[in-house]
Scaffold this active site. Structure first.
Site, short mmCIF file in Angstrom:
data_model
loop_
_atom_site.label_atom_id
_atom_site.label_comp_id
_atom_site.label_asym_id
_atom_site.label_seq_id
_atom_site.Cartn_x
_atom_site.Cartn_y
_atom_site.Cartn_z
N HIS A 17 0.84 -1.21 0.00
CA HIS A 17 0.00 0.00 0.00
C HIS A 17 0.88 1.26 0.00
O HIS A 17 0.60 2.22 -0.73
CB HIS A 17 -0.88 0.05 1.26
CG HIS A 17 -1.93 -1.01 1.35
ND1 HIS A 17 -2.09 -1.80 2.47
CD2 HIS A 17 -2.88 -1.40 0.47
CE1 HIS A 17 -3.11 -2.63 2.28
NE2 HIS A 17 -3.61 -2.40 1.07
N LYS A 41 -15.61 -8.08 4.00
CA LYS A 41 -14.45 -8.41 4.83
C LYS A 41 -14.69 -8.00 6.28
O LYS A 41 -15.09 -6.86 6.53
CB LYS A 41 -13.22 -7.64 4.34
CG LYS A 41 -12.67 -8.12 3.02
CD LYS A 41 -11.40 -7.34 2.70
CE LYS A 41 -10.88 -7.63 1.31
NZ LYS A 41 -9.82 -6.71 0.92
N ARG A 90 -1.92 -5.85 -8.48
CA ARG A 90 -0.75 -6.69 -8.20
C ARG A 90 -0.57 -7.80 -9.22
O ARG A 90 0.53 -8.11 -9.62
CB ARG A 90 -0.89 -7.32 -6.81
CG ARG A 90 -0.80 -6.34 -5.68
CD ARG A 90 -1.32 -6.94 -4.40
NE ARG A 90 -2.71 -7.32 -4.55
CZ ARG A 90 -3.49 -7.73 -3.55
NH1 ARG A 90 -2.99 -7.84 -2.34
NH2 ARG A 90 -4.76 -8.03 -3.75
N SER A 128 -2.95 -7.71 2.86
CA SER A 128 -3.22 -7.60 4.30
C SER A 128 -3.67 -8.95 4.84
O SER A 128 -3.30 -9.35 5.95
CB SER A 128 -4.31 -6.55 4.56
OG SER A 128 -3.91 -5.30 4.11
O1 PNS Z 1 -8.84 -2.86 0.15
P1 PNS Z 1 -10.11 -3.41 -0.47
O2 PNS Z 1 -10.89 -4.18 0.57
O3 PNS Z 1 -9.83 -4.21 -1.71
O4 PNS Z 1 -11.00 -2.15 -0.91
C1 PNS Z 1 -12.28 -2.31 -1.49
C2 PNS Z 1 -13.07 -0.98 -1.36
C3 PNS Z 1 -13.18 -0.63 0.09
C4 PNS Z 1 -12.32 0.10 -2.12
C5 PNS Z 1 -14.49 -1.17 -1.96
O5 PNS Z 1 -15.14 -2.20 -1.27
C6 PNS Z 1 -15.30 0.13 -1.92
O6 PNS Z 1 -15.12 1.00 -2.74
N1 PNS Z 1 -16.22 0.25 -0.93
C7 PNS Z 1 -17.05 1.43 -0.76
C8 PNS Z 1 -18.51 1.14 -1.15
C9 PNS Z 1 -18.72 1.21 -2.65
O7 PNS Z 1 -18.61 2.26 -3.27
N2 PNS Z 1 -19.05 0.05 -3.24
C10 PNS Z 1 -19.31 -0.07 -4.67
C11 PNS Z 1 -18.02 -0.40 -5.42
S1 PNS Z 1 -18.35 -0.65 -7.14
#
Ligand code: PNS
Length: 159
Positions: A17, A41, A90, A128
């Site tokens: 990150h 998660k 990645r 993570s």
């Molecule tokens: O680190 P991660 O868990 O891969 O991040 C995923 C994250 C948090 C960026 C994604 O779940 C997100 O954008 N959540 C906010 C809610 C949202 O906008 N959901 C629709 C995504 S298309």
């Protein structure tokens, strides 16, 4: 002011990150690292703990700040006037989920562009989730997270 948002779970922040933060911070005037709720998660660390860890880990970057948000990413990006969403890519295995999310976010708000950055090769296998698993099973995670995170992880999992 060109502002980008770097959203994620950051549970906890890893060197991968931080590599993406460093790259993004050279491309934009300001990077807002934003902790979001990923409903799929369950977190090990609370939001406040993640914020504190990210703030310490990104202290050396002058144009990076840390926040959190609820709700849709595109709505928050609009609210803080970010024109880009940064995501780390990645491996091929990331692609399908990232592709779906980027296109869905574009459908929801066409004025926010998703930009993918690739971390250093040595971080391409890092996540993570895997760091938490190694730490939980007593392995050494010093090469994957900042020292203070390794200590925090150990304390959290083996207190
Ligand atoms: O680190 P991660 O868990 O891969 O991040 C995923 C994250 C948090 C960026 C994604 O779940 C997100 O954008 N959540 C906010 C809610 C949202 O906008 N959901 C629709 C995504 S298309």
């Amino acid at each position: 002011m060109r502002r980008a948002i770097y959203p994620g779970s950051f549970d906890p922040v890893t060197n991968g990150h931080l590599d993406i933060v460093a790259r993004a911070s050279r491309l934009f005037d300001e990077i807002v690292v934003a902790i979001a709720q990923n409903v799929q998660k369950e977190g090990l660390f609370s939001r406040d703990e993640r914020i504190a860890m990210l703030e310490t880990a990104t202290m050396s970057f002058e144009n990076v700040r840390v926040t959190c948000f609820d709700g849709l990413l595109v709505d928050y990006a609009h609210e803080i006037e970010a024109t880009a969403v940064i995501r780390g890519l990645r491996a091929i295995s990331d692609f399908e989920f990232e592709f779906q999310m980027a296109l869905m976010n574009r459908k929801l708000n066409d004025s926010v562009e998703t930009i993918f950055l690739m971390p250093k090769e040595e971080y391409t296998y890092l996540s993570s989730r895997i760091v938490k698993e190694i730490a939980r099973l007593g392995g050494d995670v010093d090469a994957f997270v900042p020292d203070f995170i390794a200590t925090t992880l150990h304390r959290k999992l083996h207190a």
